[in-house]
Design a protein around this motif. Structure first.
Motif, PDB file in Angstrom:
ATOM      1  N   LYS A   1     -10.831 -12.421  22.113  1.00 29.14           N
ATOM      2  CA  LYS A   1     -12.149 -12.042  22.627  1.00 29.14           C
ATOM      3  C   LYS A   1     -12.970 -11.345  21.540  1.00 29.14           C
ATOM      4  N   LEU A   2     -12.299 -10.476  20.781  1.00 28.83           N
ATOM      5  CA  LEU A   2     -12.984  -9.732  19.726  1.00 28.83           C
ATOM      6  C   LEU A   2     -13.214 -10.567  18.463  1.00 28.83           C
ATOM      7  N   LYS A   3     -12.294 -11.502  18.214  1.00 31.51           N
ATOM      8  CA  LYS A   3     -12.414 -12.347  17.016  1.00 31.51           C
ATOM      9  C   LYS A   3     -12.019 -13.776  17.402  1.00 31.51           C
ATOM     10  N   PRO A   4     -12.952 -14.548  17.950  1.00 30.62           N
ATOM     11  CA  PRO A   4     -12.656 -15.885  18.477  1.00 30.62           C
ATOM     12  C   PRO A   4     -12.044 -16.864  17.471  1.00 30.62           C
ATOM     13  N   ASN A   5     -12.246 -16.624  16.188  1.00 31.00           N
ATOM     14  CA  ASN A   5     -11.722 -17.548  15.180  1.00 31.00           C
ATOM     15  C   ASN A   5     -10.450 -17.024  14.509  1.00 31.00           C
ATOM     16  N   MET A   6      -9.724 -16.154  15.179  1.00 32.52           N
ATOM     17  CA  MET A   6      -8.469 -15.632  14.624  1.00 32.52           C
ATOM     18  C   MET A   6      -7.357 -16.661  14.824  1.00 32.52           C
ATOM     19  N   ALA A   7      -7.095 -17.436  13.801  1.00 28.75           N
ATOM     20  CA  ALA A   7      -6.110 -18.511  13.890  1.00 28.75           C
ATOM     21  C   ALA A   7      -4.725 -18.003  14.271  1.00 28.75           C
ATOM     22  N   SER A   8      -4.313 -16.887  13.689  1.00 28.83           N
ATOM     23  CA  SER A   8      -2.974 -16.351  13.955  1.00 28.83           C
ATOM     24  C   SER A   8      -2.768 -16.032  15.428  1.00 28.83           C
TER      25      SER A   8
ATOM     26  N   ALA B   1       2.998 -18.869  32.010  1.00 29.63           N
ATOM     27  CA  ALA B   1       3.088 -19.722  30.825  1.00 29.63           C
ATOM     28  C   ALA B   1       3.067 -21.196  31.239  1.00 29.63           C
ATOM     29  N   LYS B   2       2.419 -22.026  30.420  1.00 29.98           N
ATOM     30  CA  LYS B   2       2.279 -23.447  30.756  1.00 29.98           C
ATOM     31  C   LYS B   2       2.578 -24.324  29.539  1.00 29.98           C
ATOM     32  N   LYS B   3       3.313 -25.398  29.783  1.00 28.50           N
ATOM     33  CA  LYS B   3       3.661 -26.326  28.714  1.00 28.50           C
ATOM     34  C   LYS B   3       2.426 -26.977  28.110  1.00 28.50           C
ATOM     35  N   ASN B   4       1.426 -27.255  28.943  1.00 24.55           N
ATOM     36  CA  ASN B   4       0.235 -27.958  28.436  1.00 24.55           C
ATOM     37  C   ASN B   4      -0.689 -27.065  27.615  1.00 24.55           C
ATOM     38  N   GLN B   5      -0.314 -25.810  27.445  1.00 25.92           N
ATOM     39  CA  GLN B   5      -1.098 -24.903  26.613  1.00 25.92           C
ATOM     40  C   GLN B   5      -0.501 -24.717  25.210  1.00 25.92           C
ATOM     41  N   ILE B   6       0.649 -25.303  24.974  1.00 25.56           N
ATOM     42  CA  ILE B   6       1.321 -25.125  23.683  1.00 25.56           C
ATOM     43  C   ILE B   6       0.559 -25.844  22.566  1.00 25.56           C
ATOM     44  N   VAL B   7       0.416 -27.137  22.694  1.00 25.39           N
ATOM     45  CA  VAL B   7      -0.228 -27.948  21.645  1.00 25.39           C
ATOM     46  C   VAL B   7      -1.678 -27.536  21.385  1.00 25.39           C
ATOM     47  N   PRO B   8      -2.508 -27.351  22.414  1.00 28.43           N
ATOM     48  CA  PRO B   8      -3.909 -26.984  22.150  1.00 28.43           C
ATOM     49  C   PRO B   8      -4.072 -25.709  21.325  1.00 28.43           C
ATOM     50  N   ASN B   9      -3.224 -24.728  21.558  1.00 27.77           N
ATOM     51  CA  ASN B   9      -3.335 -23.483  20.798  1.00 27.77           C
ATOM     52  C   ASN B   9      -2.981 -23.684  19.327  1.00 27.77           C
ATOM     53  N   PHE B  10      -1.937 -24.442  19.076  1.00 28.77           N
ATOM     54  CA  PHE B  10      -1.560 -24.710  17.679  1.00 28.77           C
ATOM     55  C   PHE B  10      -2.601 -25.582  16.982  1.00 28.77           C
ATOM     56  N   GLU B  11      -3.114 -26.569  17.692  1.00 24.95           N
ATOM     57  CA  GLU B  11      -4.126 -27.437  17.092  1.00 24.95           C
ATOM     58  C   GLU B  11      -5.393 -26.641  16.773  1.00 24.95           C
ATOM     59  N   LYS B  12      -5.727 -25.692  17.627  1.00 26.13           N
ATOM     60  CA  LYS B  12      -6.890 -24.833  17.377  1.00 26.13           C
ATOM     61  C   LYS B  12      -6.669 -24.008  16.108  1.00 26.13           C
ATOM     62  N   ALA B  13      -5.480 -23.415  15.982  1.00 23.53           N
ATOM     63  CA  ALA B  13      -5.168 -22.597  14.806  1.00 23.53           C
ATOM     64  C   ALA B  13      -5.244 -23.418  13.527  1.00 23.53           C
ATOM     65  N   ILE B  14      -4.670 -24.616  13.558  1.00 23.57           N
ATOM     66  CA  ILE B  14      -4.651 -25.467  12.367  1.00 23.57           C
ATOM     67  C   ILE B  14      -6.053 -25.959  12.016  1.00 23.57           C
ATOM     68  N   SER B  15      -6.884 -26.176  13.028  1.00 17.68           N
ATOM     69  CA  SER B  15      -8.264 -26.595  12.747  1.00 17.68           C
ATOM     70  C   SER B  15      -9.037 -25.475  12.060  1.00 17.68           C
ATOM     71  N   LEU B  16      -8.681 -24.230  12.385  1.00 14.72           N
ATOM     72  CA  LEU B  16      -9.348 -23.071  11.778  1.00 14.72           C
ATOM     73  C   LEU B  16      -8.834 -22.797  10.367  1.00 14.72           C
ATOM     74  N   GLU B  17      -7.529 -22.953  10.169  1.00 14.94           N
ATOM     75  CA  GLU B  17      -6.917 -22.689   8.863  1.00 14.94           C
ATOM     76  C   GLU B  17      -5.925 -23.803   8.521  1.00 14.94           C
ATOM     77  N   PRO B  18      -6.417 -24.973   8.135  1.00 13.03           N
ATOM     78  CA  PRO B  18      -5.551 -26.133   7.903  1.00 13.03           C
ATOM     79  C   PRO B  18      -4.580 -25.984   6.738  1.00 13.03           C
ATOM     80  N   ASP B  19      -4.871 -25.094   5.804  1.00  9.65           N
ATOM     81  CA  ASP B  19      -4.011 -24.949   4.628  1.00  9.65           C
ATOM     82  C   ASP B  19      -3.063 -23.761   4.720  1.00  9.65           C
ATOM     83  N   LYS B  20      -2.903 -23.210   5.902  1.00 13.54           N
ATOM     84  CA  LYS B  20      -1.998 -22.077   6.114  1.00 13.54           C
ATOM     85  C   LYS B  20      -0.655 -22.618   6.598  1.00 13.54           C
TER      86      LYS B  20
ATOM     87  N   THR C   1       7.131 -33.727  11.077  1.00 16.23           N
ATOM     88  CA  THR C   1       5.805 -34.013  10.534  1.00 16.23           C
ATOM     89  C   THR C   1       5.097 -32.719  10.119  1.00 16.23           C
ATOM     90  N   GLN C   2       5.173 -31.707  10.971  1.00 17.08           N
ATOM     91  CA  GLN C   2       4.529 -30.427  10.670  1.00 17.08           C
ATOM     92  C   GLN C   2       5.202 -29.727   9.487  1.00 17.08           C
TER      93      GLN C   2
END
Length: 235
Positions: A133-140, A165-184, A206-207
């Motif tokens: 909420k405070l930092k919407p682009n915090m990849a970590s 907790a939900k299984k369908n929330q796992i991938v979207p969160n990681f994909e969001k983080a990688i989109s923000l910091e692809p080289d981390k 693959t990852q």
């Protein structure tokens, strides 16, 4: 300069000098941390008595616990949690402070009974939500959320019902983080860990293959890549 304006000007100058010194000291503590000198970094950062300093002390202590003897880990995670709370007390709008509290809670949950562990999981989610909420682009924070869902889903129905907790929330969160910091690299490494919890070795590979191709500069980044190579070799 007239006497009327001399005092305010001197106060402003003193504050500027103090801020500069604090920033330099924080940078010095960060440099120690990047070299792997986590104890020195935590001490130096906490000594600043600022929100940013306490947050860095929490980060360094959590990281240090990861390479400390098993008998010392729980106490260190508790110490990291204390530092993070001090950071929040000093500045309730410091997103990093909430993230570090969530991270310490997540590690501490591994050393708690099932009920305490689920309680910590609930607090961890609230703190991660606040960090975002405070930092919407915090990849970590998105990585941590992905892991939060993955670990609780892996524990079974009781854990998911208790925490939401939900299984369908796992991938979207990681994909969001990688989109923000692809080289981390660490984002992809943690993504692979989450995928392995789901039994998806092909996607995890693959990852990891992508992660080990990325640069590593700090002590911690090099250590993460070394572990990633070992995991990859075992798949």
């Amino acid at each position: 300069m007239s006497q009327k304006f001399a005092v305010p000007a001197l106060v402003t100058l003193a504050l500027a000098v103090a801020a500069h010194a604090s920033a330099q000291s924080l940078a010095a503590a960060q440099a120690l941390y990047d070299q792997g000198k986590w104890q020195e970094a935590a001490t130096a950062a906490a000594a600043l008595k600022t929100s940013a300093g306490y947050a860095l002390a929490a980060e360094a202590t959590t990281a240090g616990a990861g390479i400390s003897p098993e008998s010392a880990k729980k106490a260190l995670f508790q110490k990291a949690q204390d530092y993070a709370r001090q950071a929040i007390e000093a500045d309730k709008n410091n997103a990093d402070a909430y993230f570090e509290l969530a991270r310490a809670q997540g590690r501490l949950a591994q050393y708690s009974g099932i009920l305490n562990s689920l309680g910590l999981a609930g607090d961890m989610k609230k703190n991660l939500d606040m960090a975002i909420k405070l930092k919407p682009n915090m990849a970590s924070a998105y990585v941590a959320l992905g892991l939060w869902h993955a670990n609780l889903v892996a524990k079974g129905t009781v854990a998911t019902l208790a925490t939401g907790a939900k299984k369908n929330q796992i991938v979207p969160n990681f994909e969001k983080a990688i989109s923000l910091e692809p080289d981390k690299a660490i984002h992809r490494i943690e993504y692979a860990n989450a995928l392995l919890l789901q039994g998806n070795k092909a996607a995890a590979r693959t990852q990891l293959e992508k992660a080990v191709s990325l640069p590593a500069e700090t002590f911690w980044e090099k250590r993460d890549l070394e572990q990633a190579r070992k995991t990859l070799a075992g798949l």
